[in-house]
Design a protein around this motif. Structure first.
Motif, PDB file in Angstrom:
ATOM      1  N   GLU A  36       8.591 -12.998 -15.717  1.00  0.00           N
ATOM      2  CA  GLU A  36       8.095 -13.944 -14.726  1.00  0.00           C
ATOM      3  C   GLU A  36       8.444 -13.481 -13.317  1.00  0.00           C
ATOM      4  OE1 GLU A  36       8.907 -18.126 -15.592  1.00  0.00           O
ATOM      5  OE2 GLU A  36       9.508 -18.378 -13.503  1.00  0.00           O
ATOM      6  N   GLY A  37       7.447 -13.510 -12.434  1.00  0.00           N
ATOM      7  CA  GLY A  37       7.670 -13.140 -11.047  1.00  0.00           C
ATOM      8  C   GLY A  37       7.609 -11.657 -10.770  1.00  0.00           C
ATOM      9  N   THR A  38       7.373 -10.833 -11.795  1.00  0.00           N
ATOM     10  CA  THR A  38       7.317  -9.383 -11.597  1.00  0.00           C
ATOM     11  C   THR A  38       5.944  -8.842 -11.952  1.00  0.00           C
ATOM     12  OG1 THR A  38       7.899  -8.643 -13.827  1.00  0.00           O
ATOM     13  CG2 THR A  38       9.710  -9.282 -12.388  1.00  0.00           C
ATOM     14  N   THR A  39       5.496  -7.819 -11.230  1.00  0.00           N
ATOM     15  CA  THR A  39       4.274  -7.109 -11.570  1.00  0.00           C
ATOM     16  C   THR A  39       4.460  -5.644 -11.207  1.00  0.00           C
ATOM     17  OG1 THR A  39       3.213  -7.479  -9.430  1.00  0.00           O
ATOM     18  CG2 THR A  39       2.805  -9.125 -11.153  1.00  0.00           C
ATOM     19  N   ALA A  40       3.685  -4.781 -11.859  1.00  0.00           N
ATOM     20  CA  ALA A  40       3.758  -3.353 -11.574  1.00  0.00           C
ATOM     21  C   ALA A  40       2.392  -2.731 -11.820  1.00  0.00           C
ATOM     22  CB  ALA A  40       4.825  -2.685 -12.446  1.00  0.00           C
ATOM     23  N   LYS A  41       2.144  -1.602 -11.168  1.00  0.00           N
ATOM     24  CA  LYS A  41       0.862  -0.929 -11.302  1.00  0.00           C
ATOM     25  C   LYS A  41       0.809  -0.080 -12.557  1.00  0.00           C
ATOM     26  CE  LYS A  41       0.036  -0.653  -6.317  1.00  0.00           C
ATOM     27  NZ  LYS A  41      -0.193   0.256  -5.163  1.00  0.00           N
ATOM     28  N   GLY A  42      -0.384  -0.028 -13.135  1.00  0.00           N
ATOM     29  CA  GLY A  42      -0.619   0.833 -14.280  1.00  0.00           C
ATOM     30  C   GLY A  42      -1.367   2.081 -13.875  1.00  0.00           C
ATOM     31  N   GLU A  43      -2.278   2.509 -14.728  1.00  0.00           N
ATOM     32  CA  GLU A  43      -3.031   3.744 -14.486  1.00  0.00           C
ATOM     33  C   GLU A  43      -4.159   3.580 -13.483  1.00  0.00           C
ATOM     34  OE1 GLU A  43      -3.802   3.772 -18.914  1.00  0.00           O
ATOM     35  OE2 GLU A  43      -3.704   5.926 -18.531  1.00  0.00           O
ATOM     36  N   VAL A  44      -4.828   2.415 -13.485  1.00  0.00           N
ATOM     37  CA  VAL A  44      -6.011   2.205 -12.658  1.00  0.00           C
ATOM     38  C   VAL A  44      -5.920   0.878 -11.910  1.00  0.00           C
ATOM     39  CG1 VAL A  44      -7.568   3.687 -13.982  1.00  0.00           C
ATOM     40  CG2 VAL A  44      -7.204   1.331 -14.722  1.00  0.00           C
ATOM     41  N   PRO A  45      -4.976   0.726 -10.989  1.00  0.00           N
ATOM     42  CA  PRO A  45      -4.759  -0.560 -10.333  1.00  0.00           C
ATOM     43  C   PRO A  45      -5.682  -0.882  -9.155  1.00  0.00           C
ATOM     44  CG  PRO A  45      -3.191   1.039  -9.531  1.00  0.00           C
ATOM     45  CD  PRO A  45      -4.014   1.743 -10.587  1.00  0.00           C
ATOM     46  N   ASP A  46      -6.363   0.128  -8.617  1.00  0.00           N
ATOM     47  CA  ASP A  46      -7.127  -0.091  -7.390  1.00  0.00           C
ATOM     48  C   ASP A  46      -8.258  -1.090  -7.595  1.00  0.00           C
ATOM     49  OD1 ASP A  46      -6.859   3.392  -6.314  1.00  0.00           O
ATOM     50  OD2 ASP A  46      -5.453   1.702  -6.199  1.00  0.00           O
ATOM     51  N   GLY A  47      -8.351  -2.044  -6.664  1.00  0.00           N
ATOM     52  CA  GLY A  47      -9.406  -3.051  -6.724  1.00  0.00           C
ATOM     53  C   GLY A  47      -8.994  -4.305  -7.473  1.00  0.00           C
ATOM     54  N   TYR A  48      -7.772  -4.322  -7.990  1.00  0.00           N
ATOM     55  CA  TYR A  48      -7.278  -5.467  -8.768  1.00  0.00           C
ATOM     56  C   TYR A  48      -5.948  -5.948  -8.200  1.00  0.00           C
ATOM     57  CZ  TYR A  48     -10.434  -3.434 -12.253  1.00  0.00           C
ATOM     58  OH  TYR A  48     -11.514  -2.905 -12.910  1.00  0.00           O
ATOM     59  N   ASN A  49      -5.707  -7.250  -8.334  1.00  0.00           N
ATOM     60  CA  ASN A  49      -4.388  -7.787  -8.046  1.00  0.00           C
ATOM     61  C   ASN A  49      -3.984  -8.694  -9.201  1.00  0.00           C
ATOM     62  OD1 ASN A  49      -5.195 -10.725  -7.306  1.00  0.00           O
ATOM     63  ND2 ASN A  49      -6.497  -9.472  -5.997  1.00  0.00           N
ATOM     64  N   VAL A  50      -2.691  -8.880  -9.351  1.00  0.00           N
ATOM     65  CA  VAL A  50      -2.183  -9.684 -10.459  1.00  0.00           C
ATOM     66  C   VAL A  50      -1.073 -10.601  -9.961  1.00  0.00           C
ATOM     67  CG1 VAL A  50      -2.748  -8.151 -12.390  1.00  0.00           C
ATOM     68  CG2 VAL A  50      -0.625  -7.804 -11.099  1.00  0.00           C
ATOM     69  N   SER A  51      -0.847 -11.652 -10.733  1.00  0.00           N
ATOM     70  CA  SER A  51       0.288 -12.527 -10.446  1.00  0.00           C
ATOM     71  C   SER A  51       0.843 -13.080 -11.750  1.00  0.00           C
ATOM     72  CB  SER A  51      -0.121 -13.672  -9.512  1.00  0.00           C
ATOM     73  OG  SER A  51      -1.051 -14.512 -10.132  1.00  0.00           O
ATOM     74  N   ARG A  52       2.153 -13.275 -11.776  1.00  0.00           N
ATOM     75  CA  ARG A  52       2.854 -13.815 -12.950  1.00  0.00           C
ATOM     76  C   ARG A  52       3.827 -14.884 -12.448  1.00  0.00           C
ATOM     77  NH1 ARG A  52       5.296 -11.274 -17.698  1.00  0.00           N
ATOM     78  NH2 ARG A  52       5.519 -12.986 -19.208  1.00  0.00           N
ATOM     79  N   LEU A  53       3.258 -15.969 -11.964  1.00  0.00           N
ATOM     80  CA  LEU A  53       4.086 -17.043 -11.427  1.00  0.00           C
ATOM     81  C   LEU A  53       4.789 -17.815 -12.526  1.00  0.00           C
ATOM     82  CD1 LEU A  53       1.715 -18.359  -8.609  1.00  0.00           C
ATOM     83  CD2 LEU A  53       3.600 -16.725  -8.431  1.00  0.00           C
ATOM     84  N   LYS A  54       4.159 -17.924 -13.682  1.00  0.00           N
ATOM     85  CA  LYS A  54       4.766 -18.555 -14.843  1.00  0.00           C
ATOM     86  C   LYS A  54       4.829 -17.549 -15.978  1.00  0.00           C
ATOM     87  CE  LYS A  54       3.193 -23.270 -13.871  1.00  0.00           C
ATOM     88  NZ  LYS A  54       2.448 -24.442 -14.405  1.00  0.00           N
ATOM     89  N   LYS A  55       5.829 -17.654 -16.787  1.00  0.00           N
ATOM     90  CA  LYS A  55       6.042 -16.690 -17.865  1.00  0.00           C
ATOM     91  C   LYS A  55       4.838 -16.622 -18.797  1.00  0.00           C
ATOM     92  CE  LYS A  55       9.450 -15.479 -21.390  1.00  0.00           C
ATOM     93  NZ  LYS A  55      10.723 -15.888 -22.027  1.00  0.00           N
ATOM     94  N   GLN A  56       4.205 -17.746 -19.047  1.00  0.00           N
ATOM     95  CA  GLN A  56       3.147 -17.770 -20.044  1.00  0.00           C
ATOM     96  C   GLN A  56       1.794 -17.320 -19.502  1.00  0.00           C
ATOM     97  OE1 GLN A  56       4.852 -20.347 -18.825  1.00  0.00           O
ATOM     98  NE2 GLN A  56       3.664 -22.249 -18.795  1.00  0.00           N
ATOM     99  N   ASN A  57       1.663 -17.143 -18.192  1.00  0.00           N
ATOM    100  CA  ASN A  57       0.362 -16.807 -17.620  1.00  0.00           C
ATOM    101  C   ASN A  57       0.400 -15.503 -16.832  1.00  0.00           C
ATOM    102  OD1 ASN A  57      -0.650 -19.238 -18.600  1.00  0.00           O
ATOM    103  ND2 ASN A  57      -0.295 -20.326 -16.681  1.00  0.00           N
TER     104      ASN A  57
END
Lengths: 112, 109
Positions: A52-73
Motif C-alpha cells: 500500500e502506498g508504493t508503486t514502481a516502474k516495470g518494462e513499459v511504463p511510459d504513458g501510464y500512471n498507477v496508484s495504490r492508495l488502498k491495499k486491495q486496489n
C-alpha cells in the motif's frame, strides 16, 4: 471469494481521452502488478506495487500512471490514450512476492 | 533477472506426455523457477514452482537438474484442454515478475 477483479472488461476510447482501469483483490496480497499483452508479445510489465502506498516502474511504463492508495486496489491510468495502447491489460496479485501470481480476467482496451 | 529461453511452439497428440524445456543459464542462487499456463482470452494461471530436483502436483511435474541452468515442465497424458501457452519464469522473491513470449502448445486429436 472473487480473487482479482478487473473493471471494465471492455472499453473503447478515442485518441487523447483519459481513463482508469481498476484492479481489486480480496486476498489481502501485498504485491500487485499491471501487465499488457499484445499479439505475439507475451506479457509485458507496466507498473507494480510491493505494498500500500508504493508503486514502481516495470518494462513499459511510459504513458501510464498507477496508484495504490488502498491495499486491495491498484489503479492504472491513461492520461492521454494513444492507438499504441490498444491492448489487453491484466492485473495480478501476489501474497508474498514469491512469484506466485493470481491474475484477473483482463480488460480489453481499444484506442481509435 | 535471469533470461529464459523456451521453444516458441510445440505440437503433441492427445494422451502423450509433453515436456517443455526452459533454459536459464544465468540463474542466480536465490532464483525460483515458476511455470504458468494461459488459455486464450484468460489471464495466466500458476501451475508449479520449484527450486531444485523435482516437484510434482496434481497438474504437472517440474524437473530441475543440479546445475539449475534449465528446467522441464512435464504434462502427463495431455488432452485437448491442455492447448495453451506455457510460460517459464525465473526470479527471486520480491523482484518484479516479467514474462517472455512463452511456448504455445497445440494438442492434436
Amino acid at each position: 471469494n472473487a480473487g482479482v477483479t478487473q473493471t471494465p472488461k471492455f472499453r473503447v476510447l478515442k485518441t487523447g481521452q483519459s481513463m482508469t482501469l481498476l484492479c481489486a483483490q480480496d486476498m489481502n496480497h501485498e504485491y500487485m502488478y499491471w501487465y499488457r499483452q499484445d499479439p505475439g508479445m507475451g506479457l509485458r510489465l507496466i507498473h507494480y506495487s510491493v505494498g500500500e502506498g508504493t508503486t514502481a516502474k516495470g518494462e513499459v511504463p511510459d504513458g501510464y500512471n498507477v496508484s495504490r492508495l488502498k491495499k486491495q486496489n491498484f489503479l492504472l491510468g491513461l492520461e492521454s490514450a494513444a492507438p499504441s495502447q490498444t491492448s489487453v491489460y491484466f492485473c495480478a496479485a501476489d501474497f508474498s512476492g514469491a512469484n506466485v501470481l493470481t491474475f484477473g480476467a483482463g480488460s480489453r482496451l481499444t484506442v481509435l | 533477472l535471469a533470461k529464459t529461453t523456451q521453444p516458441i511452439s510445440m505440437d503433441s497428440y492427445e494422451g502423450q506426455e509433453v515436456n517443455i524445456t526452459c533454459s536459464h543459464n544465468n540463474i542466480a542462487t536465490n532464483d525460483y523457477i515458476t511455470w504458468y499456463q494461459q488459455f486464450p482470452s484468460q489471464g495466466p494461471r500458476f501451475i508449479i514452482q520449484g527450486y531444485k530436483t523435482k516437484v510434482t502436483n496434481e497438474v504437472a511435474s517440474l524437473f530441475i537438474p543440479a546445475d539449475r541452468k534449465s528446467s522441464t515442465l512435464s504434462l502427463p497424458r495431455v488432452s485437448l484442454s491442455d492447448t495453451a501457452v506455457y510460460y517459464c519464469l525465473v526470479g527471486a522473491s520480491y523482484q518484479k515478475v516479467t514474462f517472455g513470449i512463452g511456448t504455445k502448445l497445440q494438442v492434436i486429436p
